[in-house]
Enzyme design. Sequence first.
Site, mmCIF file in Angstrom:
data_model
loop_
_atom_site.group_PDB
_atom_site.id
_atom_site.type_symbol
_atom_site.label_atom_id
_atom_site.label_comp_id
_atom_site.label_asym_id
_atom_site.label_seq_id
_atom_site.Cartn_x
_atom_site.Cartn_y
_atom_site.Cartn_z
ATOM 1 N N CYS A 136 -1.270 -9.905 -14.148
ATOM 2 C CA CYS A 136 -1.332 -9.557 -15.587
ATOM 3 C C CYS A 136 -2.734 -9.576 -16.157
ATOM 4 O O CYS A 136 -2.942 -9.315 -17.345
ATOM 5 C CB CYS A 136 -0.447 -10.522 -16.354
ATOM 6 N N GLU A 148 -5.042 -12.054 -16.442
ATOM 7 C CA GLU A 148 -5.664 -13.206 -17.085
ATOM 8 C C GLU A 148 -6.599 -13.988 -16.171
ATOM 9 O O GLU A 148 -7.325 -14.856 -16.645
ATOM 10 C CB GLU A 148 -4.620 -14.145 -17.697
ATOM 11 N N ASN A 173 -5.374 -11.084 -10.996
ATOM 12 C CA ASN A 173 -3.960 -11.348 -10.703
ATOM 13 C C ASN A 173 -3.106 -10.277 -11.422
ATOM 14 O O ASN A 173 -3.658 -9.418 -12.113
ATOM 15 C CB ASN A 173 -3.636 -12.769 -11.188
HETATM 16 O O1 CDP Z 1 6.303 -17.930 -15.922
HETATM 17 P P1 CDP Z 1 5.074 -18.328 -16.698
HETATM 18 O O2 CDP Z 1 5.289 -18.355 -18.173
HETATM 19 O O3 CDP Z 1 4.514 -19.584 -16.157
HETATM 20 O O4 CDP Z 1 3.978 -17.211 -16.351
HETATM 21 P P2 CDP Z 1 3.237 -16.092 -17.196
HETATM 22 O O5 CDP Z 1 2.219 -16.720 -18.059
HETATM 23 O O6 CDP Z 1 4.227 -15.164 -17.845
HETATM 24 O O7 CDP Z 1 2.514 -15.300 -16.043
HETATM 25 C C1 CDP Z 1 1.465 -15.892 -15.327
HETATM 26 C C2 CDP Z 1 1.319 -15.199 -14.016
HETATM 27 O O8 CDP Z 1 2.428 -15.519 -13.185
HETATM 28 C C3 CDP Z 1 1.313 -13.688 -14.066
HETATM 29 O O9 CDP Z 1 0.058 -13.142 -14.319
HETATM 30 C C4 CDP Z 1 1.716 -13.358 -12.644
HETATM 31 O O10 CDP Z 1 0.618 -13.454 -11.796
HETATM 32 C C5 CDP Z 1 2.697 -14.452 -12.313
HETATM 33 N N1 CDP Z 1 4.087 -13.959 -12.483
HETATM 34 C C6 CDP Z 1 4.751 -13.447 -11.388
HETATM 35 O O11 CDP Z 1 4.190 -13.424 -10.304
HETATM 36 N N2 CDP Z 1 6.022 -12.938 -11.494
HETATM 37 C C7 CDP Z 1 6.647 -12.907 -12.661
HETATM 38 N N3 CDP Z 1 7.879 -12.392 -12.746
HETATM 39 C C8 CDP Z 1 5.992 -13.431 -13.810
HETATM 40 C C9 CDP Z 1 4.715 -13.956 -13.688
#
Ligand code: CDP
Length: 670
Positions: free
Chosen positions: A323, A325, A321
């Site tokens: 980032c 993980e 994906n």
């Molecule tokens: O927003 P949240 O804290 O739930 O997410 P994160 O842990 O920062 O990111 C998890 C995944 O969400 C990332 O690896 C991306 O695949 C996706 N993501 C995204 O699509 N667009 C963003 N602006 C941020 C996160």
Amino acid sequence: EPHIEELSKLLDPERDRLLTYNGVRTLMSRYLLKRLDGTFFETPQYMWMRVAMGVAYAESLYGGDPISWASKFYDLTSKLKFLPNSPTMFNAFTRSGELSACFVVPVDDCISGYSHEGCFGIYDALTLTAELHKMGAGTGYNFSKLRPEGDVVKSTVGVASGPVSFMRLFDVSTDVIKQGGKRRGAMMGILEVWHADIRKFIRAKSGQLKDIQLQNFNISVMTTDYFMKRALAGEDWLLFSPRECTCLASTWGDEFRRCYEDCERRAAKGEVKIWGKVNAKELFEEWVTSAWDSGDPGMLNKDSINVMHPAKNAGVIASTNPCGEVPLLPGESCNLGSMNITKYVSEGGIKWDDLFDDIAIAVRFLDDVIDVNKHPHKMFDEANHATRKIGLGINGLADMMIRLDIPYDSPEALHIADTLAMFMFSAAVKASHSISLEKGPYPKFNGSDWDKGILPIDRWFERAKQVSFKYLPEYLDVLNGNPDSSVAELVNSAGEVLRKRNASLDELRMIVRKGMRNATVMSIAPEGSRSLIAGVNSSIEPIFAIAYVRNLAIGKLVEYNGTALERLGRISSDVRQRILESGMLPSDHELHYLLKTANEIHWKWHVMMQATWQRWIDNGVSKTINMPSNAAVSDVEGAYLMAWELGAKGITVYRDKSKSVQVIYTGVAK
Ligand code: CDP
């Protein structure tokens, strides 16, 4: 209706007080549902309940009791102990219903399936990408099956544009769609190290193209142990087209080596075109120089990813994906959630029993997400139901360490991280196993590593034997040393709880053979938004600064690390001024050893922390290896080599100020 009444009695508005100012601001800007006229439809507590009810609905599909699960889910999330990934909060119990944060979309070597039946081509992937981004999800792709620039296109007797050109299309499309209007687009673009266009790819975001091209992409070169060994030996490396050497894109490990060597033999006979001949070491250096310059490309290692993948029997993983993980099979999505570890710290210890119990609820939640999730294409439904992957992670590790008086760059930090990772993994595996006894194992369980009683950590040791050069012995020395007595006590207390819960590693190896509900259970995500909502330091990162400014789509956030300030207590006006200006403590301050910021911590500690989690995490670990702006190319090279040797599935390095605009800046008084 009576159920709704029962649940509404549980709503506790007092819990809104747990949120920080920035947490409330984040929720109000994007998470709380609004009416068409822009007024709020819900408060934070209604949001937690909406999410709990939307997800617990899955229990009714198995004849269970959704109400009692909804109340448990509400309790955990509203106390900020567990938070699901953003799209689950955005979309649960709404018309959209897309709850996954990210997807891997396959890209085959054709324009689209219209002209080539059975081919899932570039424009097919682009259409699905738009649909997924619209819902707020990120996407990852491996473009290595695409023939290189200049290769033949038989149907038009023309020439191909190559992967990098097509990536620009995805980039522009992402600019236009945005993610549900709610967040910046995020994509991962991958090219494998043997691909004819690899050098063009390596330069795609650096030098003159820095800050200009492919701005919605993180890009990563996907390497293999075979390439890395040839680079260390300074041997030649040939570049090929996937059209002629088709097995390169679909193999890893020994099979990849055999495929590559066969291509070399065919090339020597003139049966296959050699698209480039480089010295493997020089290619590696070109790559790390680009990463030094701009942060891209990162590294992904196809071998670590696949050897530690418990569901090897389900296929070869070639992408992650955005980032990093979650390495995923084509069509799989990530269903993430994280424990806020600060809620489990007490009096110099960790409440292991509470953590164990709450992880069981969190795993249940994430497994339920799979059953209520709505995807825009049946490919995603099929892939997700076949493996039922989930990823539980963590928030607030740095806050926990500060409270326990453990510096991030110390052997003690690695010991406690190793114990915590093992503990969380064991609790999550035990929970997934228990659900499998009740609801059945995931459909592709037979033939998996779980089925064979093999854990990811066993695979980590297996691979380590084959790639031990320089950094691995150094790392194992640190990990095998004795921690100081207070950390040793914490480590022992975790072991005791695991034994009491019948979740020691030996017991896990026995029980997983009898069934797992989910092909993977853990994942260390960046936690960008969730850490803001929980009001803690993100994920497993050290503190970025004591005072900093974050530039987000919703505006500028001025932030302070609350745990650091609490620990500092009263400070002189000089120190205060220094913190406001630089975000850091003066190096002669008595607490500097504990409150070092990301750029002050040597990259070796960053990489060792990442690897320590990766040993236990069946998905991947997203982490930024921060470096100060004066770091050298050789530092980046060292970090990449160390990450590779230590079994990290990938690595991302960021040298301070190497981009013209960055998301976070240290200090607030500028
Ligand atoms: O927003 P949240 O804290 O739930 O997410 P994160 O842990 O920062 O990111 C998890 C995944 O969400 C990332 O690896 C991306 O695949 C996706 N993501 C995204 O699509 N667009 C963003 N602006 C941020 C996160």
